[in-house]
Design a protein around this motif. Structure first.
Motif, PDB file in Angstrom:
ATOM      1  N   SER A  45      -2.924  -6.380 -10.088  1.00  0.00           N
ATOM      2  CA  SER A  45      -2.573  -6.372  -8.666  1.00  0.00           C
ATOM      3  C   SER A  45      -3.768  -6.734  -7.794  1.00  0.00           C
ATOM      4  O   SER A  45      -3.597  -7.275  -6.709  1.00  0.00           O
ATOM      5  CB  SER A  45      -2.004  -5.013  -8.252  1.00  0.00           C
ATOM      6  OG  SER A  45      -2.950  -3.994  -8.483  1.00  0.00           O
ATOM      7  N   SER A  48      -3.831 -10.405  -6.606  1.00  0.00           N
ATOM      8  CA  SER A  48      -2.945 -10.746  -5.479  1.00  0.00           C
ATOM      9  C   SER A  48      -2.538  -9.455  -4.763  1.00  0.00           C
ATOM     10  O   SER A  48      -1.381  -9.041  -4.821  1.00  0.00           O
ATOM     11  CB  SER A  48      -1.693 -11.461  -5.981  1.00  0.00           C
ATOM     12  OG  SER A  48      -2.015 -12.585  -6.736  1.00  0.00           O
ATOM     13  N   TRP A  50      -1.809  -8.683  -1.832  1.00  0.00           N
ATOM     14  CA  TRP A  50      -0.791  -8.780  -0.791  1.00  0.00           C
ATOM     15  C   TRP A  50       0.618  -8.619  -1.333  1.00  0.00           C
ATOM     16  O   TRP A  50       1.544  -8.402  -0.556  1.00  0.00           O
ATOM     17  CB  TRP A  50      -0.921 -10.109  -0.038  1.00  0.00           C
ATOM     18  CG  TRP A  50      -0.970 -11.300  -0.952  1.00  0.00           C
ATOM     19  CD1 TRP A  50       0.091 -12.023  -1.434  1.00  0.00           C
ATOM     20  CD2 TRP A  50      -2.128 -11.877  -1.515  1.00  0.00           C
ATOM     21  NE1 TRP A  50      -0.342 -13.008  -2.264  1.00  0.00           N
ATOM     22  CE2 TRP A  50      -1.725 -12.954  -2.338  1.00  0.00           C
ATOM     23  CE3 TRP A  50      -3.498 -11.613  -1.422  1.00  0.00           C
ATOM     24  CZ2 TRP A  50      -2.607 -13.752  -3.052  1.00  0.00           C
ATOM     25  CZ3 TRP A  50      -4.374 -12.410  -2.132  1.00  0.00           C
ATOM     26  CH2 TRP A  50      -3.932 -13.464  -2.937  1.00  0.00           C
ATOM     27  N   VAL A  51       0.822  -8.726  -2.649  1.00  0.00           N
ATOM     28  CA  VAL A  51       2.181  -8.608  -3.179  1.00  0.00           C
ATOM     29  C   VAL A  51       2.565  -7.171  -3.523  1.00  0.00           C
ATOM     30  O   VAL A  51       3.743  -6.905  -3.766  1.00  0.00           O
ATOM     31  CB  VAL A  51       2.418  -9.528  -4.405  1.00  0.00           C
ATOM     32  CG1 VAL A  51       2.158 -10.973  -4.051  1.00  0.00           C
ATOM     33  CG2 VAL A  51       1.643  -9.086  -5.606  1.00  0.00           C
ATOM     34  N   THR A  52       1.618  -6.251  -3.530  1.00  0.00           N
ATOM     35  CA  THR A  52       1.976  -4.873  -3.902  1.00  0.00           C
ATOM     36  C   THR A  52       2.954  -4.263  -2.904  1.00  0.00           C
ATOM     37  O   THR A  52       3.880  -3.561  -3.301  1.00  0.00           O
ATOM     38  CB  THR A  52       0.732  -3.976  -4.058  1.00  0.00           C
ATOM     39  OG1 THR A  52      -0.021  -3.994  -2.856  1.00  0.00           O
ATOM     40  CG2 THR A  52      -0.131  -4.427  -5.213  1.00  0.00           C
ATOM     41  N   GLU A  53       2.778  -4.518  -1.610  1.00  0.00           N
ATOM     42  CA  GLU A  53       3.713  -3.978  -0.625  1.00  0.00           C
ATOM     43  C   GLU A  53       5.105  -4.584  -0.810  1.00  0.00           C
ATOM     44  O   GLU A  53       6.113  -3.881  -0.742  1.00  0.00           O
ATOM     45  CB  GLU A  53       3.217  -4.235   0.796  1.00  0.00           C
ATOM     46  CG  GLU A  53       4.136  -3.636   1.848  1.00  0.00           C
ATOM     47  CD  GLU A  53       3.645  -3.851   3.275  1.00  0.00           C
ATOM     48  OE1 GLU A  53       4.329  -3.347   4.183  1.00  0.00           O
ATOM     49  OE2 GLU A  53       2.612  -4.514   3.483  1.00  0.00           O
ATOM     50  N   CYS A  70       4.858 -16.699   3.556  1.00  0.00           N
ATOM     51  CA  CYS A  70       3.491 -16.724   3.042  1.00  0.00           C
ATOM     52  C   CYS A  70       3.080 -18.152   2.687  1.00  0.00           C
ATOM     53  O   CYS A  70       3.900 -19.068   2.694  1.00  0.00           O
ATOM     54  CB  CYS A  70       3.343 -15.792   1.849  1.00  0.00           C
ATOM     55  SG  CYS A  70       4.453 -16.125   0.503  1.00  0.00           S
ATOM     56  N   SER A  74       0.757 -18.622  -3.528  1.00  0.00           N
ATOM     57  CA  SER A  74       0.299 -17.263  -3.225  1.00  0.00           C
ATOM     58  C   SER A  74       1.013 -16.200  -4.041  1.00  0.00           C
ATOM     59  O   SER A  74       1.262 -15.112  -3.562  1.00  0.00           O
ATOM     60  CB  SER A  74       0.446 -16.987  -1.728  1.00  0.00           C
ATOM     61  OG  SER A  74       1.789 -17.136  -1.324  1.00  0.00           O
ATOM     62  N   THR A  79       5.401 -13.064  -8.683  1.00  0.00           N
ATOM     63  CA  THR A  79       5.859 -11.763  -8.206  1.00  0.00           C
ATOM     64  C   THR A  79       7.334 -11.548  -8.513  1.00  0.00           C
ATOM     65  O   THR A  79       7.731 -10.484  -8.993  1.00  0.00           O
ATOM     66  CB  THR A  79       5.602 -11.622  -6.692  1.00  0.00           C
ATOM     67  OG1 THR A  79       4.200 -11.748  -6.454  1.00  0.00           O
ATOM     68  CG2 THR A  79       6.088 -10.295  -6.162  1.00  0.00           C
TER      69      THR A  79
END
Length: 143
Positions: A45, A48, A50-53, A70, A74, A79
């Protein structure tokens, strides 16, 4: 011990307690990114963040629609594939991935989806390869 047939494997997997960690944590342990990524190997994680949310929103059963705005390259496709693996292994249900045409879908399943399913142990034990059907069956999952 004898090998289990696919129905027995699926039945046993269905009785396994669900992993309640966020999907991004589950993916860090179970997902391997293929060579198409600039960061192949175990998914992290921190590569990247920004993808956890987004992944946590996808975990929330109260959310039924996600829209993402986005930049190119990215981690969007990766994801979604991560979430697909998590869903198959931990909370299976109807899921759809739409592509522009059948040829693109065949290439995507052959080059990205099937290798990822095979590399993800919790999904790989459930993923059954079928023999190709008919002349057009370029990949067993699309026959």
């Amino acid at each position: 011990m004898r090998a289990l047939n696919p129905v027995e494997r699926a039945g046993r997997a269905s009785w396994k307690p669900r992993d309640h960690r966020p999907s991004w944590q589950w993916c860090e342990e179970n997902v391997f990114v293929d060579r198409t990524s600039p960061f192949p190997g175990r998914w992290r994680s921190q590569t990247s963040p920004w993808v956890t949310e987004l992944m946590e929103c996808a975990d929330d059963s109260r959310i039924t629609f996600l829209a993402v705005k986005c930049a190119a390259q990215s981690s969007k496709t990766q994801t979604v594939l991560n979430l697909l693996c998590h869903t198959i292994a931990e909370d299976p249900g109807p899921t759809m991935y739409v592509m522009a045409n059948n040829d693109d879908a065949e290439d995507f399943v052959r080059d990205r989806v099937s290798p990822m399913f095979a590399a993800c142990k919790p999904v790989g034990v459930l993923h059954v390869q079928r023999p190709p059907r008919g002349r057009r069956a370029a990949h067993p999952d699309l026959g």
